[in-house]
Design a protein around this motif. Structure first.
Motif, PDB file in Angstrom:
ATOM      1  N   GLY A   1      47.726 -15.486 -50.610  1.00 22.42           N
ATOM      2  CA  GLY A   1      47.781 -16.364 -51.766  1.00 22.42           C
ATOM      3  C   GLY A   1      46.697 -17.420 -51.687  1.00 22.42           C
ATOM      4  N   ILE A   2      46.835 -18.445 -52.515  1.00 21.72           N
ATOM      5  CA  ILE A   2      45.864 -19.533 -52.587  1.00 21.72           C
ATOM      6  C   ILE A   2      46.522 -20.779 -51.997  1.00 21.72           C
ATOM      7  CG2 ILE A   2      44.444 -20.948 -54.118  1.00 21.72           C
ATOM      8  CD1 ILE A   2      44.579 -18.564 -56.109  1.00 21.72           C
ATOM      9  N   ALA A   3      45.823 -21.414 -51.084  1.00 20.75           N
ATOM     10  CA  ALA A   3      46.372 -22.575 -50.392  1.00 20.75           C
ATOM     11  C   ALA A   3      45.664 -23.841 -50.828  1.00 20.75           C
ATOM     12  CB  ALA A   3      46.238 -22.397 -48.877  1.00 20.75           C
ATOM     13  N   LEU A   4      46.422 -24.912 -50.929  1.00 12.96           N
ATOM     14  CA  LEU A   4      45.856 -26.226 -51.214  1.00 12.96           C
ATOM     15  C   LEU A   4      45.664 -26.922 -49.869  1.00 12.96           C
ATOM     16  CD1 LEU A   4      45.050 -27.936 -53.676  1.00 12.96           C
ATOM     17  CD2 LEU A   4      47.335 -28.945 -53.620  1.00 12.96           C
ATOM     18  N   LEU A   5      44.402 -27.093 -49.465  1.00 12.74           N
ATOM     19  CA  LEU A   5      44.103 -27.501 -48.097  1.00 12.74           C
ATOM     20  C   LEU A   5      43.142 -28.684 -48.052  1.00 12.74           C
ATOM     21  CD1 LEU A   5      43.432 -23.940 -46.660  1.00 12.74           C
ATOM     22  CD2 LEU A   5      45.475 -25.331 -46.248  1.00 12.74           C
ATOM     23  N   PRO A   6      43.190 -29.450 -46.954  1.00  8.00           N
ATOM     24  CA  PRO A   6      42.158 -30.477 -46.724  1.00  8.00           C
ATOM     25  C   PRO A   6      40.852 -29.773 -46.335  1.00  8.00           C
ATOM     26  CG  PRO A   6      43.664 -30.381 -44.855  1.00  8.00           C
ATOM     27  CD  PRO A   6      44.215 -29.451 -45.891  1.00  8.00           C
ATOM     28  N   VAL A   7      39.947 -29.658 -47.279  1.00 13.72           N
ATOM     29  CA  VAL A   7      38.746 -28.828 -47.111  1.00 13.72           C
ATOM     30  C   VAL A   7      37.954 -29.234 -45.879  1.00 13.72           C
ATOM     31  CG1 VAL A   7      36.591 -28.092 -48.197  1.00 13.72           C
ATOM     32  CG2 VAL A   7      38.648 -28.450 -49.597  1.00 13.72           C
ATOM     33  N   ARG A   8      37.899 -30.521 -45.604  1.00 11.91           N
ATOM     34  CA  ARG A   8      37.103 -31.018 -44.480  1.00 11.91           C
ATOM     35  C   ARG A   8      37.568 -30.450 -43.148  1.00 11.91           C
ATOM     36  NH1 ARG A   8      35.833 -37.472 -43.549  1.00 11.91           N
ATOM     37  NH2 ARG A   8      34.217 -37.218 -41.955  1.00 11.91           N
ATOM     38  N   MET A   9      38.844 -30.110 -43.058  1.00 11.43           N
ATOM     39  CA  MET A   9      39.382 -29.576 -41.813  1.00 11.43           C
ATOM     40  C   MET A   9      39.146 -28.076 -41.660  1.00 11.43           C
ATOM     41  SD  MET A   9      40.578 -32.196 -40.219  1.00 11.43           S
ATOM     42  CE  MET A   9      39.422 -33.321 -41.012  1.00 11.43           C
ATOM     43  N   PHE A  10      38.637 -27.437 -42.705  1.00  9.37           N
ATOM     44  CA  PHE A  10      38.430 -25.992 -42.650  1.00  9.37           C
ATOM     45  C   PHE A  10      36.978 -25.619 -42.955  1.00  9.37           C
ATOM     46  CE2 PHE A  10      42.936 -26.630 -43.334  1.00  9.37           C
ATOM     47  CZ  PHE A  10      43.481 -25.790 -42.373  1.00  9.37           C
ATOM     48  N   ALA A  11      36.073 -26.492 -42.525  1.00 10.51           N
ATOM     49  CA  ALA A  11      34.643 -26.231 -42.718  1.00 10.51           C
ATOM     50  C   ALA A  11      34.212 -24.954 -42.002  1.00 10.51           C
ATOM     51  CB  ALA A  11      33.825 -27.424 -42.224  1.00 10.51           C
ATOM     52  N   ARG A  12      34.794 -24.683 -40.844  1.00  9.94           N
ATOM     53  CA  ARG A  12      34.406 -23.483 -40.089  1.00  9.94           C
ATOM     54  C   ARG A  12      34.772 -22.218 -40.860  1.00  9.94           C
ATOM     55  NH1 ARG A  12      36.476 -24.631 -35.137  1.00  9.94           N
ATOM     56  NH2 ARG A  12      38.498 -23.762 -35.698  1.00  9.94           N
ATOM     57  N   GLU A  13      35.950 -22.212 -41.486  1.00  7.75           N
ATOM     58  CA  GLU A  13      36.364 -21.039 -42.267  1.00  7.75           C
ATOM     59  C   GLU A  13      35.446 -20.835 -43.472  1.00  7.75           C
ATOM     60  OE1 GLU A  13      39.543 -21.849 -39.549  1.00  7.75           O
ATOM     61  OE2 GLU A  13      38.333 -23.140 -40.823  1.00  7.75           O
ATOM     62  N   LEU A  14      34.980 -21.943 -44.061  1.00  5.89           N
ATOM     63  CA  LEU A  14      34.029 -21.825 -45.173  1.00  5.89           C
ATOM     64  C   LEU A  14      32.698 -21.254 -44.687  1.00  5.89           C
ATOM     65  CD1 LEU A  14      34.683 -25.189 -47.070  1.00  5.89           C
ATOM     66  CD2 LEU A  14      35.209 -22.889 -47.890  1.00  5.89           C
ATOM     67  N   GLN A  15      32.212 -21.749 -43.564  1.00  5.55           N
ATOM     68  CA  GLN A  15      30.945 -21.274 -43.020  1.00  5.55           C
ATOM     69  C   GLN A  15      31.015 -19.804 -42.629  1.00  5.55           C
ATOM     70  OE1 GLN A  15      30.310 -24.018 -39.804  1.00  5.55           O
ATOM     71  NE2 GLN A  15      29.708 -25.702 -41.149  1.00  5.55           N
ATOM     72  N   GLN A  16      32.160 -19.389 -42.108  1.00  2.78           N
ATOM     73  CA  GLN A  16      32.335 -18.001 -41.689  1.00  2.78           C
ATOM     74  C   GLN A  16      32.600 -17.067 -42.863  1.00  2.78           C
ATOM     75  OE1 GLN A  16      35.586 -18.434 -38.959  1.00  2.78           O
ATOM     76  NE2 GLN A  16      34.287 -19.038 -37.226  1.00  2.78           N
ATOM     77  N   GLY A  17      32.870 -17.629 -44.030  1.00  2.00           N
ATOM     78  CA  GLY A  17      33.149 -16.807 -45.199  1.00  2.00           C
ATOM     79  C   GLY A  17      34.561 -16.268 -45.266  1.00  2.00           C
ATOM     80  N   ARG A  18      35.454 -16.761 -44.408  1.00  2.00           N
ATOM     81  CA  ARG A  18      36.848 -16.300 -44.461  1.00  2.00           C
ATOM     82  C   ARG A  18      37.567 -16.913 -45.665  1.00  2.00           C
ATOM     83  NH1 ARG A  18      40.553 -17.352 -40.244  1.00  2.00           N
ATOM     84  NH2 ARG A  18      41.521 -15.324 -40.682  1.00  2.00           N
ATOM     85  N   LEU A  19      37.176 -18.136 -46.029  1.00  3.86           N
ATOM     86  CA  LEU A  19      37.763 -18.821 -47.167  1.00  3.86           C
ATOM     87  C   LEU A  19      36.660 -19.350 -48.070  1.00  3.86           C
ATOM     88  CD1 LEU A  19      40.605 -20.916 -45.450  1.00  3.86           C
ATOM     89  CD2 LEU A  19      40.907 -18.878 -46.883  1.00  3.86           C
ATOM     90  N   VAL A  20      36.966 -19.487 -49.330  1.00  2.00           N
ATOM     91  CA  VAL A  20      36.054 -20.126 -50.285  1.00  2.00           C
ATOM     92  C   VAL A  20      36.829 -21.201 -51.032  1.00  2.00           C
ATOM     93  CG1 VAL A  20      34.590 -18.087 -50.558  1.00  2.00           C
ATOM     94  CG2 VAL A  20      36.553 -18.439 -52.104  1.00  2.00           C
ATOM     95  N   ARG A  21      36.074 -22.087 -51.638  1.00  2.00           N
ATOM     96  CA  ARG A  21      36.658 -23.151 -52.447  1.00  2.00           C
ATOM     97  C   ARG A  21      36.226 -22.907 -53.897  1.00  2.00           C
ATOM     98  NH1 ARG A  21      35.242 -29.623 -51.880  1.00  2.00           N
ATOM     99  NH2 ARG A  21      36.588 -30.343 -53.598  1.00  2.00           N
ATOM    100  N   PRO A  22      37.089 -22.335 -54.731  1.00  2.00           N
ATOM    101  CA  PRO A  22      36.651 -21.934 -56.083  1.00  2.00           C
ATOM    102  C   PRO A  22      36.456 -23.083 -57.064  1.00  2.00           C
ATOM    103  CG  PRO A  22      38.970 -21.416 -55.755  1.00  2.00           C
ATOM    104  CD  PRO A  22      38.455 -21.876 -54.432  1.00  2.00           C
ATOM    105  N   PHE A  23      37.072 -24.244 -56.813  1.00  2.00           N
ATOM    106  CA  PHE A  23      36.984 -25.358 -57.763  1.00  2.00           C
ATOM    107  C   PHE A  23      36.580 -26.645 -57.050  1.00  2.00           C
ATOM    108  CE2 PHE A  23      40.499 -22.566 -59.252  1.00  2.00           C
ATOM    109  CZ  PHE A  23      39.847 -22.024 -60.351  1.00  2.00           C
ATOM    110  N   ALA A  24      35.843 -27.483 -57.756  1.00  3.19           N
ATOM    111  CA  ALA A  24      35.407 -28.760 -57.187  1.00  3.19           C
ATOM    112  C   ALA A  24      36.502 -29.818 -57.244  1.00  3.19           C
ATOM    113  CB  ALA A  24      34.167 -29.269 -57.926  1.00  3.19           C
ATOM    114  N   ALA A  25      37.448 -29.663 -58.159  1.00  2.00           N
ATOM    115  CA  ALA A  25      38.500 -30.671 -58.319  1.00  2.00           C
ATOM    116  C   ALA A  25      39.289 -30.825 -57.020  1.00  2.00           C
ATOM    117  CB  ALA A  25      39.440 -30.276 -59.459  1.00  2.00           C
ATOM    118  N   GLU A  26      39.617 -32.057 -56.703  1.00  3.70           N
ATOM    119  CA  GLU A  26      40.375 -32.330 -55.486  1.00  3.70           C
ATOM    120  C   GLU A  26      41.314 -33.499 -55.736  1.00  3.70           C
ATOM    121  OE1 GLU A  26      37.181 -33.032 -52.747  1.00  3.70           O
ATOM    122  OE2 GLU A  26      37.074 -35.166 -53.228  1.00  3.70           O
ATOM    123  N   VAL A  27      42.296 -33.623 -54.857  1.00  6.39           N
ATOM    124  CA  VAL A  27      43.256 -34.706 -54.963  1.00  6.39           C
ATOM    125  C   VAL A  27      43.528 -35.230 -53.564  1.00  6.39           C
ATOM    126  CG1 VAL A  27      45.273 -33.181 -54.794  1.00  6.39           C
ATOM    127  CG2 VAL A  27      45.491 -35.396 -55.928  1.00  6.39           C
TER     128      VAL A  27
END
Length: 286
Positions: A228-254
């Motif tokens: 599914g899609i998780a609402l996550l603190p993006v800063r804590m998952f920078a490694r997953e973004l760099q590795q391509g395991r996860l993406v961030r589809p929207f810029a909106a954040e809370v």
């Protein structure tokens, strides 16, 4: 009774080896010196500690009683001396850390702290943001929230805005926040996070049916495996973004909180605590 330390040590090593010769090798002295130390100890105690046999030594009842006490004492002395590094005593620092922060931010930087402060014997305990500082005997706890915990002093560390994250394949299907309505939205135990994010994105929050997790780490792993899609603190998952395991589809954040360094107000501050506090602030600024 005042007994010479060298004699006690000579007895302890000889008793472990049941040999004056092997004891002499360990202590880097002559066999005669070891034998004399033990003889002097026996004279002072007025009891024999060994039976001298043709093929070696055997402990008497008195020697058997004395050996474990001395062995434990010398081991304890060694442990205390091992705490000294470059002329400075090592200090234990026990820190409880919410798992997301530990894996996503602290552990990749921990080597830098250890190199800068070798006198700190660092102990790390992870949790899911539920922690009892007093009950667990912690010097510090790093946790997520609003900074208001009864009886604690809280120092702000890092902001942690939340944004949806998912697999690249799933992210390719999402063009606008409304596209999330047909997807599985994974949830944390904080029930209002998705409602707040949809409000920030200017969209209505759909009915939420995704699984509930008590840890962002496990929720992120579920998202990375396509659950599914998780609402996550993006800063804590920078490694997953760099590795391509996860993406961030929207810029909106809370943002509904941040990470804090907390301690009991009644806890005296040690040099190790001061060093860790200063390093955290510096590393966070970098």
């Amino acid at each position: 009774m005042h007994l010479p330390l060298n004699a006690l040590r000579a007895f302890e090593v000889s008793a472990r080896h049941l040999s004056f010769t092997r004891a002499a090798l360990e202590l880097n002295v002559s066999q005669a010196a070891v034998s004399q130390h033990v003889k002097n100890l026996e004279d002072r105690l007025k009891v024999p500690l060994f039976r001298r046999l043709p093929r070696g030594l055997a402990l008497t009842d008195e020697g058997l009683a004395l050996l474990p006490v001395l062995a434990q004492s010398f081991e304890r002395i060694g442990q205390v001396l091992d705490q000294f590094d470059d002329g400075r005593a090592r200090e234990v620092l026990t820190v409880g850390v919410v798992g997301t922060f530990a894996v996503g931010w602290l552990i990749p930087r921990l080597r830098d702290f250890q190199l800068r402060h070798p006198f700190v014997d660092f102990r790390l305990f992870t949790n899911n943001n539920r922690v009892d500082i007093a009950g667990e005997g912690l010097d510090y706890a790093i946790r997520f929230g609003d900074g208001a915990w009864h009886g604690t002093e809280a120092q702000a560390l890092l902001a942690a805005p939340l944004s949806p994250m998912c697999t690249p394949a799933l992210g390719a299907l999402l063009q606008a926040p409304d596209d999330l309505a047909g997807q599985v939205l994974l949830r944390s135990y904080r029930a209002d996070e998705w409602v707040q994010w949809f409000a920030a994105a200017g969209s209505a929050c759909p009915v939420l049916r995704g699984a509930v997790f008590d840890s962002s780490l496990t929720m992120a792993e579920a998202a990375a495996q396509g659950a599914g899609i998780a609402l996550l603190p993006v800063r804590m998952f920078a490694r997953e973004l760099q590795q391509g395991r996860l993406v961030r589809p929207f810029a909106a954040e809370v943002s509904n909180g941040r990470y804090w360094l907390t301690r009991l107000k009644s806890r005296p501050v040690t040099q190790a605590m001061l060093a860790f506090n200063a390093w955290l602030l510096e590393a966070g600024a970098r």
